[in-house]
Write a protein that holds these residues in place. Structure first.
Motif, PDB file in Angstrom:
ATOM      1  N   ARG A  87       0.955  -1.259  -0.024  1.00 40.26           N
ATOM      2  CA  ARG A  87       0.016   0.193  -0.076  1.00 40.26           C
ATOM      3  C   ARG A  87       0.749   1.200   0.044  1.00 40.26           C
ATOM      4  N   SER A  88       1.973   1.187   0.873  1.00 40.83           N
ATOM      5  CA  SER A  88       2.804   2.392   0.943  1.00 40.83           C
ATOM      6  C   SER A  88       3.471   2.646  -0.463  1.00 40.83           C
ATOM      7  N   ALA A  89       4.154   1.481  -1.000  1.00 40.64           N
ATOM      8  CA  ALA A  89       4.707   1.546  -2.355  1.00 40.64           C
ATOM      9  C   ALA A  89       3.811   2.205  -3.347  1.00 40.64           C
ATOM     10  N   LYS A  90       2.662   1.674  -3.214  1.00 38.59           N
ATOM     11  CA  LYS A  90       1.728   2.134  -4.304  1.00 38.59           C
ATOM     12  C   LYS A  90       1.391   3.644  -4.170  1.00 38.59           C
ATOM     13  N   ASN A  91       1.451   4.190  -2.947  1.00 41.45           N
ATOM     14  CA  ASN A  91       1.238   5.643  -2.724  1.00 41.45           C
ATOM     15  C   ASN A  91       2.590   6.362  -3.311  1.00 41.45           C
ATOM     16  N   TYR A  92       3.737   5.688  -3.015  1.00 44.69           N
ATOM     17  CA  TYR A  92       4.885   6.480  -3.347  1.00 44.69           C
ATOM     18  C   TYR A  92       4.927   6.675  -4.930  1.00 44.69           C
ATOM     19  N   VAL A  93       4.592   5.189  -5.778  1.00 44.91           N
ATOM     20  CA  VAL A  93       4.832   5.569  -6.972  1.00 44.91           C
ATOM     21  C   VAL A  93       3.436   6.295  -7.773  1.00 44.91           C
ATOM     22  N   ASP A  94       2.669   6.297  -7.155  1.00 48.05           N
ATOM     23  CA  ASP A  94       1.544   7.216  -7.700  1.00 48.05           C
ATOM     24  C   ASP A  94       1.751   8.680  -7.562  1.00 48.05           C
ATOM     25  N   MET A  95       2.606   9.069  -6.641  1.00 52.08           N
ATOM     26  CA  MET A  95       2.942  10.392  -6.593  1.00 52.08           C
ATOM     27  C   MET A  95       4.281  10.724  -7.475  1.00 52.08           C
ATOM     28  N   MET A  96       5.070   9.917  -7.584  1.00 52.12           N
ATOM     29  CA  MET A  96       6.595  10.251  -8.364  1.00 52.12           C
ATOM     30  C   MET A  96       7.131   8.878  -8.993  1.00 52.12           C
ATOM     31  N   GLY A  97       7.987   9.156  -9.643  1.00 55.85           N
ATOM     32  CA  GLY A  97       9.067   8.033 -10.039  1.00 55.85           C
ATOM     33  C   GLY A  97       9.875   7.362  -9.116  1.00 55.85           C
ATOM     34  N   PHE A  98      10.216   6.076  -9.156  1.00 55.02           N
ATOM     35  CA  PHE A  98      11.072   5.630  -8.107  1.00 55.02           C
ATOM     36  C   PHE A  98      11.594   4.491  -8.739  1.00 55.02           C
ATOM     37  N   SER A  99      13.168   4.413  -8.640  1.00 52.34           N
ATOM     38  CA  SER A  99      13.762   3.141  -8.867  1.00 52.34           C
ATOM     39  C   SER A  99      13.299   2.104  -8.008  1.00 52.34           C
ATOM     40  N   CYS A 100      13.847   0.805  -8.176  1.00 52.95           N
ATOM     41  CA  CYS A 100      13.639  -0.344  -7.414  1.00 52.95           C
ATOM     42  C   CYS A 100      14.303  -0.009  -6.007  1.00 52.95           C
ATOM     43  N   LYS A 101      15.709   0.298  -6.222  1.00 51.56           N
ATOM     44  CA  LYS A 101      16.618   0.441  -5.192  1.00 51.56           C
ATOM     45  C   LYS A 101      16.126   1.654  -4.453  1.00 51.56           C
ATOM     46  N   ARG A 102      15.800   2.763  -5.131  1.00 55.69           N
ATOM     47  CA  ARG A 102      15.222   4.021  -4.055  1.00 55.69           C
ATOM     48  C   ARG A 102      13.820   3.664  -3.371  1.00 55.69           C
ATOM     49  N   LEU A 103      12.837   3.165  -3.918  1.00 57.51           N
ATOM     50  CA  LEU A 103      11.648   2.634  -3.210  1.00 57.51           C
ATOM     51  C   LEU A 103      11.815   1.817  -2.285  1.00 57.51           C
ATOM     52  N   ILE A 104      12.819   0.903  -2.207  1.00 59.68           N
ATOM     53  CA  ILE A 104      13.270  -0.071  -1.090  1.00 59.68           C
ATOM     54  C   ILE A 104      13.680   0.741  -0.178  1.00 59.68           C
ATOM     55  N   GLN A 105      14.596   1.601  -0.269  1.00 61.57           N
ATOM     56  CA  GLN A 105      15.461   2.474   0.701  1.00 61.57           C
ATOM     57  C   GLN A 105      14.414   3.336   1.344  1.00 61.57           C
ATOM     58  N   GLN A 106      13.285   4.141   0.637  1.00 59.23           N
ATOM     59  CA  GLN A 106      12.516   4.802   1.213  1.00 59.23           C
ATOM     60  C   GLN A 106      11.485   4.145   2.206  1.00 59.23           C
ATOM     61  N   LEU A 107      11.011   2.970   1.880  1.00 66.44           N
ATOM     62  CA  LEU A 107      10.180   1.927   2.578  1.00 66.44           C
ATOM     63  C   LEU A 107      10.893   1.604   4.003  1.00 66.44           C
ATOM     64  N   GLY A 123       6.924  -4.950  -1.229  1.00 68.88           N
ATOM     65  CA  GLY A 123       6.105  -3.868  -1.729  1.00 68.88           C
ATOM     66  C   GLY A 123       6.424  -3.271  -2.862  1.00 68.88           C
ATOM     67  N   ALA A 124       7.754  -3.045  -3.397  1.00 69.79           N
ATOM     68  CA  ALA A 124       8.411  -2.487  -4.368  1.00 69.79           C
ATOM     69  C   ALA A 124       8.112  -3.582  -5.587  1.00 69.79           C
ATOM     70  N   LYS A 125       8.188  -4.942  -5.201  1.00 75.51           N
ATOM     71  CA  LYS A 125       8.075  -5.884  -6.368  1.00 75.51           C
ATOM     72  C   LYS A 125       6.569  -5.917  -6.515  1.00 75.51           C
ATOM     73  N   THR A 126       5.585  -5.736  -5.695  1.00 74.38           N
ATOM     74  CA  THR A 126       4.150  -5.811  -5.896  1.00 74.38           C
ATOM     75  C   THR A 126       3.606  -4.783  -6.867  1.00 74.38           C
ATOM     76  N   VAL A 127       4.261  -3.280  -6.579  1.00 71.67           N
ATOM     77  CA  VAL A 127       4.086  -2.460  -7.504  1.00 71.67           C
ATOM     78  C   VAL A 127       4.689  -2.442  -8.793  1.00 71.67           C
ATOM     79  N   GLY A 128       5.633  -3.220  -9.194  1.00 70.13           N
ATOM     80  CA  GLY A 128       6.165  -3.508 -10.322  1.00 70.13           C
ATOM     81  C   GLY A 128       7.541  -2.705 -10.575  1.00 70.13           C
ATOM     82  N   VAL A 129       8.315  -1.850  -9.661  1.00 71.67           N
ATOM     83  CA  VAL A 129       9.202  -1.241 -10.083  1.00 71.67           C
ATOM     84  C   VAL A 129      10.720  -2.229  -9.844  1.00 71.67           C
ATOM     85  N   CYS A 130      10.498  -3.160  -9.533  1.00 69.37           N
ATOM     86  CA  CYS A 130      11.605  -4.242  -9.423  1.00 69.37           C
ATOM     87  C   CYS A 130      11.234  -5.388 -10.201  1.00 69.37           C
ATOM     88  N   GLN A 131      11.944  -5.639 -11.274  1.00 70.29           N
ATOM     89  CA  GLN A 131      11.882  -6.643 -12.165  1.00 70.29           C
ATOM     90  C   GLN A 131      12.575  -7.904 -11.885  1.00 70.29           C
TER      91      GLN A 131
END
Length: 131
Positions: A87-107, A123-131
């Motif tokens: 849920r948190s990851a989705k909120n972040y990517v809905d607001m702005m772009g994140f790389s996999c690494k940066r989103l995991i760091q933020q979370l 969370g990052a994998k669920t929203v698709g930013v980590c392949q």
């Protein structure tokens, strides 16, 4: 009476849909019960990590509960922290772009959401930013 009961059940239904349910038959103090109510309200509208929710409940700028009461309250709930991280990851990517690494760091950051690295990665994998 039925109308009152139906309104009282709404937070518990919302928690069940979010992967959180109150633990049964646990003796809690009044402050702990109030902290549970506050926690369920927070979880009904935003994703929180365990530590982030405890911080929100216990901080002076949050609810101001004692850390011990906030911890007991949060731990009395059965929360799917991976779902919360998603849920948190989705909120972040809905607001702005994140790389996999940066989103995991933020979370997972202590100054961020305070998820575990495993929860943040989920969370990052669920929203698709980590392949």
């Amino acid at each position: 009476m039925n109308k009152l009961l139906s309104h009282a059940c709404i937070p518990f239904v919302a928690l069940a849909l979010l992967g959180a349910t109150p633990a049964l038959a646990q003796d809690l103090t009044v402050p702990q019960k109030n902290a549970v109510r506050s926690a369920t309200q927070y979880l009904s509208f935003a994703g929180f990590s365990r530590n982030g929710l405890i911080r929100q409940l216990s901080s002076d700028s949050g609810d101001g509960y004692k850390v011990a009461d906030a911890t007991v309250a949060v731990d009395s709930l059965k929360v799917d922290w991976n779902k919360q991280a998603a849920r948190s990851a989705k909120n972040y990517v809905d607001m702005m772009g994140f790389s996999c690494k940066r989103l995991i760091q933020q979370l997972s950051s202590k100054s961020g959401d305070q998820y575990t690295v495993a929860e943040a990665t989920y969370g990052a994998k669920t929203v698709g930013v980590c392949q």
